[in-house]
Scaffold this active site. Structure first.
Site, PDB file in Angstrom:
ATOM      1  N   ASP A   1     -23.310 -18.363 -17.077  1.00  0.00           N
ATOM      2  CA  ASP A   1     -23.364 -19.816 -16.981  1.00  0.00           C
ATOM      3  C   ASP A   1     -21.953 -20.330 -16.743  1.00  0.00           C
ATOM      4  O   ASP A   1     -21.012 -19.555 -16.580  1.00  0.00           O
ATOM      5  CB  ASP A   1     -23.985 -20.428 -18.240  1.00  0.00           C
ATOM      6  CG  ASP A   1     -23.259 -20.024 -19.527  1.00  0.00           C
ATOM      7  OD1 ASP A   1     -22.128 -19.507 -19.443  1.00  0.00           O
ATOM      8  OD2 ASP A   1     -23.819 -20.224 -20.615  1.00  0.00           O
TER       9      ASP A   1
ATOM     10  N   TYR B   1     -31.775 -14.491 -20.562  1.00  0.00           N
ATOM     11  CA  TYR B   1     -30.716 -15.404 -20.999  1.00  0.00           C
ATOM     12  C   TYR B   1     -31.315 -16.728 -21.462  1.00  0.00           C
ATOM     13  O   TYR B   1     -32.192 -17.296 -20.811  1.00  0.00           O
ATOM     14  CB  TYR B   1     -29.729 -15.641 -19.866  1.00  0.00           C
ATOM     15  CG  TYR B   1     -28.461 -16.327 -20.302  1.00  0.00           C
ATOM     16  CD1 TYR B   1     -27.676 -15.802 -21.328  1.00  0.00           C
ATOM     17  CD2 TYR B   1     -28.047 -17.513 -19.700  1.00  0.00           C
ATOM     18  CE1 TYR B   1     -26.516 -16.427 -21.738  1.00  0.00           C
ATOM     19  CE2 TYR B   1     -26.879 -18.147 -20.092  1.00  0.00           C
ATOM     20  CZ  TYR B   1     -26.123 -17.602 -21.122  1.00  0.00           C
ATOM     21  OH  TYR B   1     -24.965 -18.225 -21.529  1.00  0.00           O
TER      22      TYR B   1
ATOM     23  N   HIS C   1     -30.876 -19.445 -13.438  1.00  0.00           N
ATOM     24  CA  HIS C   1     -31.470 -18.292 -14.107  1.00  0.00           C
ATOM     25  C   HIS C   1     -32.976 -18.460 -14.167  1.00  0.00           C
ATOM     26  O   HIS C   1     -33.505 -19.548 -13.978  1.00  0.00           O
ATOM     27  CB  HIS C   1     -30.954 -18.155 -15.550  1.00  0.00           C
ATOM     28  CG  HIS C   1     -29.516 -18.483 -15.716  1.00  0.00           C
ATOM     29  ND1 HIS C   1     -28.529 -17.674 -15.248  1.00  0.00           N
ATOM     30  CD2 HIS C   1     -28.903 -19.550 -16.277  1.00  0.00           C
ATOM     31  CE1 HIS C   1     -27.353 -18.225 -15.519  1.00  0.00           C
ATOM     32  NE2 HIS C   1     -27.554 -19.367 -16.133  1.00  0.00           N
TER      33      HIS C   1
ATOM     34  N   ASP D   1     -21.104 -14.355 -20.063  1.00  0.00           N
ATOM     35  CA  ASP D   1     -22.423 -14.990 -19.944  1.00  0.00           C
ATOM     36  C   ASP D   1     -22.628 -15.628 -18.571  1.00  0.00           C
ATOM     37  O   ASP D   1     -21.680 -16.174 -17.982  1.00  0.00           O
ATOM     38  CB  ASP D   1     -22.607 -16.043 -21.033  1.00  0.00           C
ATOM     39  CG  ASP D   1     -22.864 -15.414 -22.400  1.00  0.00           C
ATOM     40  OD1 ASP D   1     -23.044 -14.188 -22.460  1.00  0.00           O
ATOM     41  OD2 ASP D   1     -22.890 -16.148 -23.406  1.00  0.00           O
TER      42      ASP D   1
ATOM     43  N   GLU E   1     -19.814 -21.803 -18.714  1.00  0.00           N
ATOM     44  CA  GLU E   1     -18.881 -21.412 -19.765  1.00  0.00           C
ATOM     45  C   GLU E   1     -18.466 -19.958 -19.584  1.00  0.00           C
ATOM     46  O   GLU E   1     -17.289 -19.606 -19.720  1.00  0.00           O
ATOM     47  CB  GLU E   1     -19.535 -21.627 -21.132  1.00  0.00           C
ATOM     48  CG  GLU E   1     -18.572 -21.891 -22.264  1.00  0.00           C
ATOM     49  CD  GLU E   1     -17.927 -23.262 -22.189  1.00  0.00           C
ATOM     50  OE1 GLU E   1     -16.869 -23.424 -22.812  1.00  0.00           O
ATOM     51  OE2 GLU E   1     -18.472 -24.154 -21.514  1.00  0.00           O
TER      52      GLU E   1
END
Length: 829
Positions: A84, A299, A343, A82, A86
């Site tokens: 981001d 996203y 994003h 993903d 994380e």
């Protein structure tokens, strides 16, 4: 022949990408994180640079084995976790675990073929600054959780947890409840003149009292209101001034994570966690039949309102083609200061994927959320709504009344979309005034004085809590769903309709943290921590230096010294677990004390359990006295059980009234048999026969020809039948004693109903003024709603069931009808 390998987090995303990428690519999923800190120990070496000790997550062995095998057979490896922090950390852990020397990091902001191919053509190294920020956040959360949670177990009760963001969120809710408890209502009055003009003599409009002798007036008592009415007897009402102007309401920005959570909560009655689950599915991919599988939205974890040029052009094409050139605004929405802006905003990947086109392929809630996202995005690029606004001052003797109204001149974006928080404003915008002239004398139809009382601030809902967390810089929107879910799962908070009500345990924990770990629940300190983590992600800060200051101290005491034995010994459980309520008529202090098994109201040596569904603001001195009187009376002895010769008692506990067979023996861990009273029974009037019947449950109804026993049981959510692992709800509690095996088989032969059994109305508001149909408040799947049998309308965020009027219910249903009928759910093909 070796092929390129793409590793994503989610198996669903992997399946979607496989379907549209060329066959030369191999796609595998890590199924989330592959390594984490150990569960049994702190897992952080605080003496040596806060080095974390990562372990492979239990159960991930087969996944890692498959990934290692795939890496060996790959020509190159792309890490597409993903986009981001994380996801960046997961990519780094994968690179470490799979021993990738030069991993290629790609980010999929939307799951479409074009986006995937563009990302593959433009890989980049893992962003180690983002990894460091995530790692610092994880270590920080571990230090707080592992050092404070055991303290709560010892000083408050077991099963509790503390968290860097979680505990501050609980404090927000507790602080709001403290405001409600401290609030003293203030009386005030409004006086409206009912008038009509020459142009439309039959049209009566209200004008509100505004000033006396040119000074703004506040009418505080009935006597003052009556004096105003008396002063105005025989007055002439004349138009003193007319002000007209054109008003504009600009289109809202496309969704960020936070605004999506808020709007879905208010408009769709979706829990924050549910919203994120649905959004994840829409992002990862939906099978659109002949068109293939594609991600429908970008996203869903973002704090930016920015959109790409291509998305803006697609919106322009749709708006001009559907509504006309005048409806296109092309507005660029300013990104909030402090946003990471990593994003785009949450938007549909393709504007031509209208809700109508994708409806056959989506479940009900998926379609509702997608419609919300699609409409908000299109509306964000539409032109402003324009209103002709009029304000009229009307003089009558020494008094001035004011009437305001406006009429929509150009719908703009409101032709497609209305923000839920603007509904009150929409009502005002459409309020009509007749055509009036300067110095015109108006026809007087009457005066309408009304009493009002100021109201306490409303409790937080999930939507308003998300907004408050973001406004205060506490946590980040990507974590809000987990935080809100956790504080409810840990019983810090319970839901009353859509409101979040703090349990007494939340007061006790907040007391402890405020008094002994004040900076951990300080709003500004928590916001500063988030800013520091953002700076680390930008490469502008050092994680180790910052963690060192937090743990060892830097100008203030560090967490290490706050959790040492010497400081912990100063914490008095009796002090932190006591919540003052007030004093009774004799001046005796009444408190709520939190115990390991619940909360009790205490006055001196007297104590009584506080029902779990009693909100703090409902525990008045009068209610406390009532509970204490019942507690002082002790259990009511109903008689003796003829079989076991044990006393049968009626009592009231935390979960309501119940009957009990026998008494608790000193030193025994075995509890006497208990049974809750039916909703139709009262603890003061329940009989021995009633109690023996309740204690006989569960009742064996019979055994089926297949040899399976059927029982009738009274559960937490009402009466039901059980057959093996299958169950069916009963309509009434009385059926527990009357239903036969044949009747049970008829119920089991029917499809299992979704949700709980039908509930009685929460409130009866009276007959509808037009149709005469009874208007009720019901408890629905997504919260309370009003209905007259024809139209259902959800309550808004600021509507409270307790104070809801018939007039407000009629207004809600009228607004629902104006939006058009609810579309019938389409069957999936």
């Amino acid at each position: 022949m070796k092929k390129p390998l793409i590793i994503v987090e989610s198996p669903t995303k992997a399946r979607t990408i496989k379907k549209f990428l060329p066959a030369r690519y191999v796609v595998k999923a890590s199924v989330g994180h592959v390594r984490d800190l150990p569960k049994s120990t702190l897992g952080v070496d605080v003496e040596h640079g806060f080095t974390p000790k990562y372990l492979t997550i239990k159960g991930k062995g087969d996944v890692i084995k498959e990934l290692k095998s795939a890496v060996k057979a790959a020509s190159e490896v792309y890490l597409a976790t993903d986009p981001d922090r994380e996801g960046e950390a997961i990519a780094w852990h994968l690179a470490e675990l799979l021993k990738l020397d030069h991993p290629k990091r790609i980010e999929l902001h939307e799951i479409t073929k074009d986006a995937a191919m563009a990302a593959i053509r433009n890989p980049h190294p893992i962003d180690i600054d983002r990894v460091n920020a995530q790692q610092a956040r994880r270590i920080l959360d571990r230090l707080v959780g592992y050092k404070i949670s055991p303290l709560l177990w010892a000083k408050v009760r077991g099963g509790l947890s503390a968290g860097r963001v979680q505990s501050v969120a609980v404090r927000l809710i507790v602080d709001r409840e403290r405001e409600i408890l401290a609030f003293i209502p203030r009386e005030y009055w409004s006086v409206a003149a009912l008038l009509s003009g020459r142009s439309e003599p039959e049209f009566v409009f209200p004008a509100e009292l505004f000033a006396r002798d040119g000074e703004k007036i506040d009418v505080e008592t009935e006597a003052e209101a009556n004096r105003v009415v008396a002063d105005l007897e025989g007055a002439e009402y004349r138009v003193a001034s007319i002000k007209q102007r054109e008003g504009r309401r600009n289109s809202p920005a496309p969704f960020t994570t936070s605004t999506l959570q808020q709007e879905a909560s208010r408009k769709l009655r979706l829990r924050v966690r549910r919203t994120m689950q649905i959004a994840q599915g829409l992002y990862e991919g939906v099978d659109l039949g002949a068109e293939g599988t594609v991600g429908l939205i970008t996203y869903m974890r973002t704090d930016s309102t920015r959109i790409s040029d291509q998305a803006r052009e697609a919106a322009k094409e749709f708006i001009t083609g559907t509504f006309g050139e005048a409806y296109y605004g092309g507005r660029e929405h300013r990104v909030r200061e402090g946003a990471q802006d990593a994003h785009e905003a949450i938007r549909p990947t393709l504007a031509h994927h209208t809700p109508e086109k994708v409806a056959p392929f989506l479940k009900r809630d998926d379609l509702r959320l997608y419609t919300l996202i699609w409409e908000r995005f299109i509306a964000s690029q539409m032109s402003a709504a324009v209103f002709d606004q009029t304000s009229v001052d009307i003089s009558a003797k020494a008094y001035t009344f004011r009437a305001s109204g406006s009429v929509m001149k150009f719908a703009g974006y409101t032709k497609l979309y209305e923000e839920s928080r603007d509904e009150a404003a929409v009502t005002a915008d459409t309020k009509r005034l007749p055509k009036l002239e300067q110095d015109e004398t108006l026809a007087f139809r009457g005066l309408d004085p009304k009493q009002h009382f100021t109201e306490p601030p409303p409790r937080f809902t999930e939507a308003s809590l998300v907004k408050s967390l973001e406004d205060n810089g506490i946590g980040r929107p990507s974590t809000y769903a987990a935080v809100i879910e956790t504080i409810q799962a840990r019983s810090y908070v319970w839901r009353k309709g859509t409101a979040l009500v703090p349990a007494w345990t939340a007061f006790a924990v907040t007391n402890l943290l405020e008094r002994h770990f004040g900076h951990l629940v300080d709003y500004s300190f928590t916001a500063t921590m988030e800013e520091a983590l953002d700076a680390i992600a930008r490469g502008e800060g050092e994680a180790e230096k910052w963690l060192h200051a937090f743990w060892f101290g830097n100008g203030q005491v560090g967490l290490k010294d706050l959790v040492n034995e010497e400081h912990l010994a100063t914490i008095d459980p009796a002090e932190v677990n006591a919540v003052p309520i007030g004093q009774d008529a004799e001046g005796r202090e009444i408190i709520v004390r939190v115990w390991n098994n619940g909360a009790s109201v205490v006055r001196g040596e007297e104590r009584a359990p506080v029902p779990v569904d009693l909100a703090p603001d409902e525990l008045t001195i009068e209610k406390a006295n009532e509970l204490l009187e019942k507690g002082a009376a002790g259990p009511r002895v109903l008689g003796v059980d003829p079989e076991q010769q044990l006393p049968v008692l009626a009592l009231t506990g935390r979960y309501g009234p119940f009957v009990q067979l026998g008494e608790m023996e000193d030193g025994s861990k075995e509890k006497p048999k208990r049974a809750s009273l039916f909703s139709s029974m009262e603890v003061d009037t329940v009989t021995l026969d009633d109690a023996l019947a309740l204690l006989s449950l569960p009742r064996t109804v019979g055994v089926t020809p297949e040899g399976v026993e059927v029982t009738a049981q009274n559960g937490r959510y009402g009466p039901y039948l059980k057959k093996g692992t299958d169950s069916r709800s009963l309509e009434t509690e009385g059926e527990l004693f009357t239903i036969t095996l044949d009747g049970a088989e008829v119920l089991f032969a029917q499809p299992k109903r979704r949700g709980r059994r039908t509930k009685p109305p929460i409130a009866e508001l009276g007959p509808h003024p037009e149709s005469g149909a009874q208007v009720r408040v019901l408890d629905g799947r997504y919260g309370p709603y009003v209905t007259d049998g024809e139209t259902n309308a959800s309550l808004r965020a600021d509507d409270q069931v307790e104070s809801l009027t018939l007039e407000r219910a009629v207004e809600l249903m009228a607004a629902r009808r104006e939006r058009g009928p609810t579309k019938p759910r389409r069957k999936r093909s």
